[in-house]
Design a protein around this motif. Structure first.
Motif, mmCIF file in Angstrom:
data_model
loop_
_atom_site.group_PDB
_atom_site.id
_atom_site.type_symbol
_atom_site.label_atom_id
_atom_site.label_comp_id
_atom_site.label_asym_id
_atom_site.label_seq_id
_atom_site.Cartn_x
_atom_site.Cartn_y
_atom_site.Cartn_z
ATOM 1 N N GLY A 1 0.797 -1.383 0.181
ATOM 2 C CA GLY A 1 -0.005 -0.073 0.105
ATOM 3 C C GLY A 1 0.722 1.132 -0.136
ATOM 4 N N GLU A 2 2.134 1.291 0.324
ATOM 5 C CA GLU A 2 2.890 2.286 0.249
ATOM 6 C C GLU A 2 3.619 2.545 -1.107
ATOM 7 N N LEU A 3 3.358 1.832 -2.304
ATOM 8 C CA LEU A 3 3.793 2.019 -3.443
ATOM 9 C C LEU A 3 3.357 3.376 -3.947
ATOM 10 N N SER A 4 4.237 4.066 -4.754
ATOM 11 C CA SER A 4 3.609 5.457 -5.365
ATOM 12 C C SER A 4 2.677 4.989 -6.468
ATOM 13 N N SER A 5 1.835 5.797 -6.893
ATOM 14 C CA SER A 5 0.836 5.551 -7.984
ATOM 15 C C SER A 5 1.813 5.481 -9.287
ATOM 16 N N GLY A 6 2.935 5.908 -9.395
ATOM 17 C CA GLY A 6 3.427 5.586 -10.690
ATOM 18 C C GLY A 6 3.983 4.294 -10.648
ATOM 19 N N HIS A 7 4.560 3.707 -9.398
ATOM 20 C CA HIS A 7 5.097 2.508 -9.622
ATOM 21 C C HIS A 7 3.819 1.521 -9.662
ATOM 22 N N ILE A 8 2.682 1.676 -8.973
ATOM 23 C CA ILE A 8 1.527 0.823 -9.022
ATOM 24 C C ILE A 8 0.951 0.581 -10.476
ATOM 25 N N ASN A 9 0.983 1.765 -11.274
ATOM 26 C CA ASN A 9 0.705 1.615 -12.883
ATOM 27 C C ASN A 9 1.551 0.815 -13.643
ATOM 28 N N LYS A 10 3.014 0.964 -13.195
ATOM 29 C CA LYS A 10 3.920 0.151 -14.184
ATOM 30 C C LYS A 10 3.911 -1.486 -13.750
ATOM 31 N N LEU A 11 3.441 -1.718 -12.277
ATOM 32 C CA LEU A 11 3.443 -2.786 -11.869
ATOM 33 C C LEU A 11 2.205 -3.601 -12.294
ATOM 34 N N LEU A 12 1.137 -2.916 -12.641
ATOM 35 C CA LEU A 12 -0.162 -3.397 -13.332
ATOM 36 C C LEU A 12 -0.016 -3.943 -14.607
ATOM 37 N N LYS A 13 1.015 -2.934 -15.472
ATOM 38 C CA LYS A 13 1.188 -3.413 -16.711
ATOM 39 C C LYS A 13 2.012 -4.658 -16.864
ATOM 40 N N VAL A 14 3.151 -4.644 -15.963
ATOM 41 C CA VAL A 14 3.945 -5.818 -15.968
ATOM 42 C C VAL A 14 2.876 -7.252 -15.791
ATOM 43 N N LEU A 15 2.189 -7.016 -14.746
ATOM 44 C CA LEU A 15 1.252 -8.145 -14.581
ATOM 45 C C LEU A 15 0.281 -8.654 -15.555
ATOM 46 N N GLU A 16 -0.164 -7.623 -16.371
ATOM 47 C CA GLU A 16 -0.947 -7.688 -17.611
ATOM 48 C C GLU A 16 -0.037 -8.497 -18.670
ATOM 49 N N ASP A 17 1.149 -7.872 -19.089
ATOM 50 C CA ASP A 17 2.003 -8.263 -20.221
ATOM 51 C C ASP A 17 2.795 -9.509 -19.891
ATOM 52 N N ARG A 18 3.323 -9.573 -18.564
ATOM 53 C CA ARG A 18 4.130 -10.492 -18.200
ATOM 54 C C ARG A 18 5.703 -10.119 -18.755
ATOM 55 N N ARG A 19 5.840 -8.966 -19.046
ATOM 56 C CA ARG A 19 7.386 -8.671 -19.424
ATOM 57 C C ARG A 19 7.342 -7.108 -19.138
ATOM 58 N N VAL A 20 8.616 -6.791 -19.357
ATOM 59 C CA VAL A 20 8.866 -5.365 -19.023
ATOM 60 C C VAL A 20 9.542 -4.766 -20.105
ATOM 61 N N MET A 21 8.937 -3.786 -20.876
ATOM 62 C CA MET A 21 9.344 -2.995 -22.052
ATOM 63 C C MET A 21 9.920 -1.747 -21.667
ATOM 64 N N LEU A 22 11.105 -1.816 -22.080
ATOM 65 C CA LEU A 22 12.123 -0.541 -21.823
ATOM 66 C C LEU A 22 12.411 0.290 -23.039
ATOM 67 N N GLU A 23 12.494 1.515 -22.777
ATOM 68 C CA GLU A 23 12.624 2.544 -23.824
ATOM 69 C C GLU A 23 13.953 3.499 -23.553
ATOM 70 N N SER A 24 14.614 4.015 -24.596
ATOM 71 C CA SER A 24 15.826 4.926 -24.671
ATOM 72 C C SER A 24 15.815 5.573 -25.794
ATOM 73 N N SER A 25 15.885 6.823 -25.648
ATOM 74 C CA SER A 25 16.316 7.735 -26.811
ATOM 75 C C SER A 25 17.549 7.190 -27.548
ATOM 76 N N TYR A 26 18.631 6.414 -26.796
ATOM 77 C CA TYR A 26 19.958 6.179 -27.443
ATOM 78 C C TYR A 26 19.646 5.096 -28.222
ATOM 79 N N TYR A 27 18.617 4.359 -28.139
ATOM 80 C CA TYR A 27 18.647 2.851 -28.601
ATOM 81 C C TYR A 27 18.338 3.055 -30.279
ATOM 82 N N SER A 28 18.762 2.459 -31.173
ATOM 83 C CA SER A 28 18.779 2.340 -32.343
ATOM 84 C C SER A 28 18.610 0.787 -32.895
#
Length: 360
Positions: free
Chosen positions: A187-214
Motif C-alpha cells: 500500500g506504500e507504493l507510489s501511483s507511478g510504481h503501481i501503474n507500472k506494476l499493473l502493466k507488468v502483471l498484464e504483459d508478463r514482461r517489462v518493455m524498456l525505452e531509450s532515446s539512445y537505442y537504434s
C-alpha cells in the motif's frame, strides 16, 4: 632534396614512435595500477566476507513449514489454495504487523513447488522487496522494482558509454520471473510504481525505452537488441502484504488479486510462539515467565524481540535459566508503558512490568 624528405620522414617516424612508446608505457602503468587496485579490493572483500556475526533470533525461529505458523489456520488454507495447483493466483494479504504474512508466503511457495501440475520449478525464486523504501524515479534512471536503462549520458566512460550504448538493468520483477514477488507494505507504493506494476502483471514482461537505442546500431550487442525489441521476462505471481485496510489499496490491484485476511494473535497464540522460540534458542525459563512475556508482547515478532533480550541478559550474567525478575526487567526497559493484552489472557495475574523496577 631527397635528403631533406628522408630527414623529415625520419623525424616524423621518431615522433610517432615516441608517441606510441609513451602511450604504451602509460597503458602498461595503468594496467599495473588497475591490477594492484583489483587485488587490494578483492582481498578486502574476502576479509569482510569471513566476518560473520551470529544469526538474529528472529531468523533462527522463523517458521520453516506450514505447521509452525501459529494462529492463521484459515489464512494459510486460503493462501495454499490460491498459490498451489495448476493455476496460481496473485494474492493480497491483510493483517497487523508480526502475525506471519511474510513467513507464510515463503512456506506457501515451498509447498506450491511440490503440488501436482504446478508451474513453479524446484528453483523458483522468492524475491522480497519493501515498498516503503522504493523510490519512484520519473526519469527512469534507476528503478529497482521494475527495471531501468542506464543511458550513456549517465553511464559515463567505459565501453558502453563511449560507444553510446544504453544498458538495460533488470528489476525485482525480472528477478522474480518464474517464482513469487513478495511486496511488503504494498500500500506504500507510489501511483507511478503501481501503474507500472499493473502493466507488468498484464504483459508478463517489462518493455524498456531509450532515446539512445537504434535498431540499426551495429555496435549494440545482440542481447540488448533483444531486450529493447522483446522486453525483459517478468512472469511471476505477486503476493502483496499490507497493514492497511482494503479500502486504502487501489482497486486496480485488488481486482487482480485474491484477498486474504490474517488475524491478530491472541495471548495464547503468542505464548505458543514464545515457547517454541525458547526451545530453538536454547533458553531455559519456567511457564510463568514465558506467560508474562506473552501477555505484554504485541505480536509474534515483538515476542521474539523480548525473548532475545531475555536470553542476552541471562547470558551476560552467566546464568542458565531466566527468572520472573528477569522478564519484569526486560518488559520494564523495552516496554515501560506496556499494558497487558485484554483478549486471550492466560488465567494468571503476575503484576505490572514496572513492579520489579520499583522493588516489588
Amino acid at each position: 632534396m631527397n635528403g631533406i624528405i628522408a630527414a623529415v620522414q625520419l623525424f616524423f617516424s621518431i615522433v610517432i614512435g615516441m608517441y606510441f612508446f609513451v602511450k604504451l608505457r602509460s597503458e602498461t602503468g595503468n594496467e599495473k595500477v588497475f591490477a594492484d587496485d583489483n587485488k587490494r579490493e578483492a582481498e578486502e572483500l574476502n576479509r569482510l566476507r569471513k566476518i560473520s556475526l551470529s544469526k538474529p533470533l528472529t531468523e533462527e525461529v522463523r517458521p520453516a513449514s506450514v505447521s509452525e505458523i501459529v494462529g492463521q489456520e484459515d489464512g494459510i488454507k486460503a493462501l495454499m489454495a490460491s498459490l498451489c495447483g495448476e493455476h496460481p493466483q496473485h494474492i493480497l494479504i491483510y493483517g497487523p504487523p508480526g502475525v506471519g504474512k511474510t513467513a507464510a508466503s515463503r512456506v506457501a511457495l515451498a509447498e506450491a513447488k511440490k503440488s501436482p501440475n504446478t508451474p513453479f520449478a524446484a528453483d523458483a525464486p522468492f524475491v522480497e522487496v519493501d515498498a516503503t523504501v522504493m523510490q519512484y524515479d520519473e526519469r527512469c534512471i534507476a528503478d529497482p522494482l521494475i527495471g531501468s536503462v542506464h543511458d550513456p549520458i549517465y553511464q559515463g566512460a567505459g565501453a558502453y558509454g563511449n560507444d553510446g550504448i544504453p544498458q538495460p538493468k533488470p528489476g525485482a520483477v525480472t528477478r522474480a520471473h518464474g517464482g513469487v514477488l513478495f511486496v511488503d507494505e504494498i500500500g506504500e507504493l507510489s501511483s507511478g510504481h503501481i501503474n507500472k506494476l499493473l502493466k507488468v502483471l498484464e504483459d508478463r514482461r517489462v518493455m524498456l525505452e531509450s532515446s539512445y537505442y537504434s535498431r540499426t546500431n551495429k555496435k549494440i550487442p545482440t542481447y540488448i537488441h533483444d531486450v529493447f525489441q522483446n522486453g525483459l521476462p517478468a512472469d511471476f505471481r505477486l503476493i502483496g502484504a499490507t497493514t492497511r485496510k482494503p479500502s486504502e489499496i487501489p482497486e486496480a490491484i485488488r481486482s487482480r488479486c485474491v484477498e486474504i485476511h490474517f488475524n491478530e494473535l491472541s495471548t495464547e497464540q503468542i505464548y505458543t510462539i514464545v515457547t517454541a522460540a525458547c526451545k530453538k534458542a536454547g533458553l531455559e525459563a519456567d511457564n510463568l515467565t514465558l506467560m508474562y512475556i506473552s501477555q505484554y508482547a504485541k505480536n509474534g515478532r515483538d515476542a521474539v524481540k523480548l525473548l532475545q533480550m531475555l536470553k542476552n541478559l541471562v547470558s551476560l550474567e552467566g546464568r542458565g535459566c531466566a527468572s520472573m525478575a528477569d522478564a519484569k526487567w526486560v518488559i520494564g526497559m523495552l516496554c515501560p508503558t506496556a499494558q497487558v493484552k485484554k483478549q486471550g489472557i492466560i488465567g494468571v495475574s503476575i503484576g505490572k512490568p514496572n513492579d520489579f523496577a520499583a522493588g516489588v
